[in-house]
Design a protein around this motif. Sequence first.
Motif, PDB file in Angstrom:
ATOM      1  N   LEU A 150       0.831  -1.206   0.000  1.00 25.53           N
ATOM      2  CA  LEU A 150       0.000   0.000   0.000  1.00 25.53           C
ATOM      3  C   LEU A 150       0.867   1.259   0.000  1.00 25.53           C
ATOM      4  O   LEU A 150       0.535   2.246  -0.655  1.00 25.53           O
ATOM      5  CB  LEU A 150      -0.955  -0.005   1.191  1.00 25.53           C
ATOM      6  CG  LEU A 150      -2.077  -1.037   1.112  1.00 25.53           C
ATOM      7  CD1 LEU A 150      -2.854  -1.079   2.422  1.00 25.53           C
ATOM      8  CD2 LEU A 150      -3.008  -0.755  -0.053  1.00 25.53           C
ATOM      9  N   ASP A 151       1.984   1.199   0.718  1.00 23.32           N
ATOM     10  CA  ASP A 151       2.917   2.338   0.716  1.00 23.32           C
ATOM     11  C   ASP A 151       3.469   2.576  -0.687  1.00 23.32           C
ATOM     12  O   ASP A 151       3.546   3.714  -1.156  1.00 23.32           O
ATOM     13  CB  ASP A 151       4.068   2.097   1.693  1.00 23.32           C
ATOM     14  CG  ASP A 151       3.616   2.058   3.146  1.00 23.32           C
ATOM     15  OD1 ASP A 151       2.522   2.580   3.464  1.00 23.32           O
ATOM     16  OD2 ASP A 151       4.361   1.484   3.973  1.00 23.32           O
ATOM     17  N   GLN A 152       3.852   1.496  -1.368  1.00 22.88           N
ATOM     18  CA  GLN A 152       4.386   1.628  -2.723  1.00 22.88           C
ATOM     19  C   GLN A 152       3.306   2.116  -3.679  1.00 22.88           C
ATOM     20  O   GLN A 152       3.565   2.950  -4.545  1.00 22.88           O
ATOM     21  CB  GLN A 152       4.965   0.292  -3.200  1.00 22.88           C
ATOM     22  CG  GLN A 152       5.634   0.375  -4.537  1.00 22.88           C
ATOM     23  CD  GLN A 152       6.857   1.292  -4.539  1.00 22.88           C
ATOM     24  OE1 GLN A 152       7.560   1.394  -3.542  1.00 22.88           O
ATOM     25  NE2 GLN A 152       7.094   1.955  -5.642  1.00 22.88           N
ATOM     26  N   PHE A 153       2.089   1.601  -3.527  1.00 23.95           N
ATOM     27  CA  PHE A 153       0.959   2.059  -4.340  1.00 23.95           C
ATOM     28  C   PHE A 153       0.796   3.568  -4.179  1.00 23.95           C
ATOM     29  O   PHE A 153       0.681   4.300  -5.164  1.00 23.95           O
ATOM     30  CB  PHE A 153      -0.322   1.328  -3.913  1.00 23.95           C
ATOM     31  CG  PHE A 153      -1.578   1.911  -4.490  1.00 23.95           C
ATOM     32  CD1 PHE A 153      -1.992   1.569  -5.771  1.00 23.95           C
ATOM     33  CD2 PHE A 153      -2.352   2.802  -3.764  1.00 23.95           C
ATOM     34  CE1 PHE A 153      -3.148   2.109  -6.316  1.00 23.95           C
ATOM     35  CE2 PHE A 153      -3.506   3.350  -4.295  1.00 23.95           C
ATOM     36  CZ  PHE A 153      -3.904   3.006  -5.578  1.00 23.95           C
ATOM     37  N   ALA A 154       0.797   4.049  -2.938  1.00 22.78           N
ATOM     38  CA  ALA A 154       0.630   5.480  -2.670  1.00 22.78           C
ATOM     39  C   ALA A 154       1.739   6.292  -3.327  1.00 22.78           C
ATOM     40  O   ALA A 154       1.478   7.337  -3.933  1.00 22.78           O
ATOM     41  CB  ALA A 154       0.599   5.728  -1.161  1.00 22.78           C
ATOM     42  N   THR A 155       2.969   5.817  -3.239  1.00 19.77           N
ATOM     43  CA  THR A 155       4.102   6.520  -3.842  1.00 19.77           C
ATOM     44  C   THR A 155       3.933   6.645  -5.353  1.00 19.77           C
ATOM     45  O   THR A 155       4.103   7.732  -5.917  1.00 19.77           O
ATOM     46  CB  THR A 155       5.419   5.781  -3.514  1.00 19.77           C
ATOM     47  OG1 THR A 155       5.587   5.765  -2.091  1.00 19.77           O
ATOM     48  CG2 THR A 155       6.607   6.450  -4.168  1.00 19.77           C
ATOM     49  N   VAL A 156       3.583   5.553  -6.007  1.00 13.85           N
ATOM     50  CA  VAL A 156       3.421   5.555  -7.467  1.00 13.85           C
ATOM     51  C   VAL A 156       2.275   6.467  -7.885  1.00 13.85           C
ATOM     52  O   VAL A 156       2.416   7.282  -8.803  1.00 13.85           O
ATOM     53  CB  VAL A 156       3.203   4.116  -7.996  1.00 13.85           C
ATOM     54  CG1 VAL A 156       2.774   4.127  -9.455  1.00 13.85           C
ATOM     55  CG2 VAL A 156       4.467   3.288  -7.822  1.00 13.85           C
ATOM     56  N   PRO A 198      -1.196  12.422  -9.690  1.00 11.05           N
ATOM     57  CA  PRO A 198      -1.644  13.314  -8.610  1.00 11.05           C
ATOM     58  C   PRO A 198      -3.048  13.840  -8.920  1.00 11.05           C
ATOM     59  O   PRO A 198      -3.368  14.135 -10.067  1.00 11.05           O
ATOM     60  CB  PRO A 198      -0.603  14.430  -8.607  1.00 11.05           C
ATOM     61  CG  PRO A 198      -0.038  14.431  -9.991  1.00 11.05           C
ATOM     62  CD  PRO A 198      -0.077  12.987 -10.449  1.00 11.05           C
ATOM     63  N   GLY A 199      -3.884  13.880  -7.917  1.00 14.05           N
ATOM     64  CA  GLY A 199      -5.238  14.383  -8.093  1.00 14.05           C
ATOM     65  C   GLY A 199      -6.231  13.341  -8.574  1.00 14.05           C
ATOM     66  O   GLY A 199      -7.415  13.633  -8.737  1.00 14.05           O
ATOM     67  N   PHE A 250      -3.068  10.740   1.304  1.00 10.24           N
ATOM     68  CA  PHE A 250      -4.148  11.121   0.389  1.00 10.24           C
ATOM     69  C   PHE A 250      -5.225  11.894   1.141  1.00 10.24           C
ATOM     70  O   PHE A 250      -5.560  11.565   2.276  1.00 10.24           O
ATOM     71  CB  PHE A 250      -4.795   9.886  -0.251  1.00 10.24           C
ATOM     72  CG  PHE A 250      -3.914   9.205  -1.249  1.00 10.24           C
ATOM     73  CD1 PHE A 250      -3.842   9.666  -2.553  1.00 10.24           C
ATOM     74  CD2 PHE A 250      -3.166   8.097  -0.898  1.00 10.24           C
ATOM     75  CE1 PHE A 250      -3.030   9.048  -3.484  1.00 10.24           C
ATOM     76  CE2 PHE A 250      -2.355   7.467  -1.822  1.00 10.24           C
ATOM     77  CZ  PHE A 250      -2.279   7.942  -3.113  1.00 10.24           C
ATOM     78  N   ALA A 251      -5.782  12.906   0.496  1.00 12.26           N
ATOM     79  CA  ALA A 251      -6.906  13.639   1.074  1.00 12.26           C
ATOM     80  C   ALA A 251      -8.108  12.701   1.135  1.00 12.26           C
ATOM     81  O   ALA A 251      -8.306  11.873   0.236  1.00 12.26           O
ATOM     82  CB  ALA A 251      -7.238  14.855   0.208  1.00 12.26           C
ATOM     83  N   HIS A 288      -7.976   8.333 -13.376  1.00 11.32           N
ATOM     84  CA  HIS A 288      -7.151   9.486 -13.730  1.00 11.32           C
ATOM     85  C   HIS A 288      -7.722  10.215 -14.941  1.00 11.32           C
ATOM     86  O   HIS A 288      -7.175  11.223 -15.373  1.00 11.32           O
ATOM     87  CB  HIS A 288      -5.691   9.083 -13.945  1.00 11.32           C
ATOM     88  CG  HIS A 288      -5.482   8.059 -15.009  1.00 11.32           C
ATOM     89  ND1 HIS A 288      -5.319   8.385 -16.320  1.00 11.32           N
ATOM     90  CD2 HIS A 288      -5.421   6.708 -14.939  1.00 11.32           C
ATOM     91  CE1 HIS A 288      -5.156   7.276 -17.027  1.00 11.32           C
ATOM     92  NE2 HIS A 288      -5.224   6.248 -16.208  1.00 11.32           N
ATOM     93  N   ALA A 289      -8.835   9.762 -15.486  1.00  7.54           N
ATOM     94  CA  ALA A 289      -9.471  10.433 -16.624  1.00  7.54           C
ATOM     95  C   ALA A 289      -9.972  11.809 -16.228  1.00  7.54           C
ATOM     96  O   ALA A 289      -9.925  12.751 -17.019  1.00  7.54           O
ATOM     97  CB  ALA A 289     -10.619   9.594 -17.171  1.00  7.54           C
TER      98      ALA A 289
END
Length: 149
Positions: free
Chosen positions: A45-51, A57-58, A97-98, A138-139
């Motif tokens: 999950l940490d790696q997922f968040a980093t990628v 972003p967003g 993440f917000a 991400h669309a």
Amino acid sequence: EQELQAFRSEYKVSIEKVRGMLKFNIPVHFEFASSELREADRPVLDQFATVIKEYYPGALITVEGFTDPAGSARYNLRLGQSRADAVKAYLATAGGFASDSVKAVSYGEVRNRQVVPGAKGPGEEGMENRRVALVVDHAAIATDQVTLR
């Protein structure tokens, strides 16, 4: 693409690309009748968040919670939601993440989404079905950028 490939290899993640979305089937599983995030699953999950933070972003992230078919459908919907909520909370706290960029939904024991149809616990049996999937939309980012121009 190289970062995603490394993520796939290191953590045995499968990634599906579908119309502006990425679906990550990651090895985050749960013990029988539990929604507690296992310590061993935190690094993926940490790696997922980093990628995601670096390359998308967003983006809107949807955490999909699943169960094995043991228990009633109603119980499994609640348990799947608890699992999705646990991962959402982890991504908000540890991943940065917000809260409005991550949503959690439950699919419970829905049969057409079971990894091993009919497999159920307790124990290791059915572990593949007791999981979360992460969908990255991400669309919306690309649409927002086009609108702003």
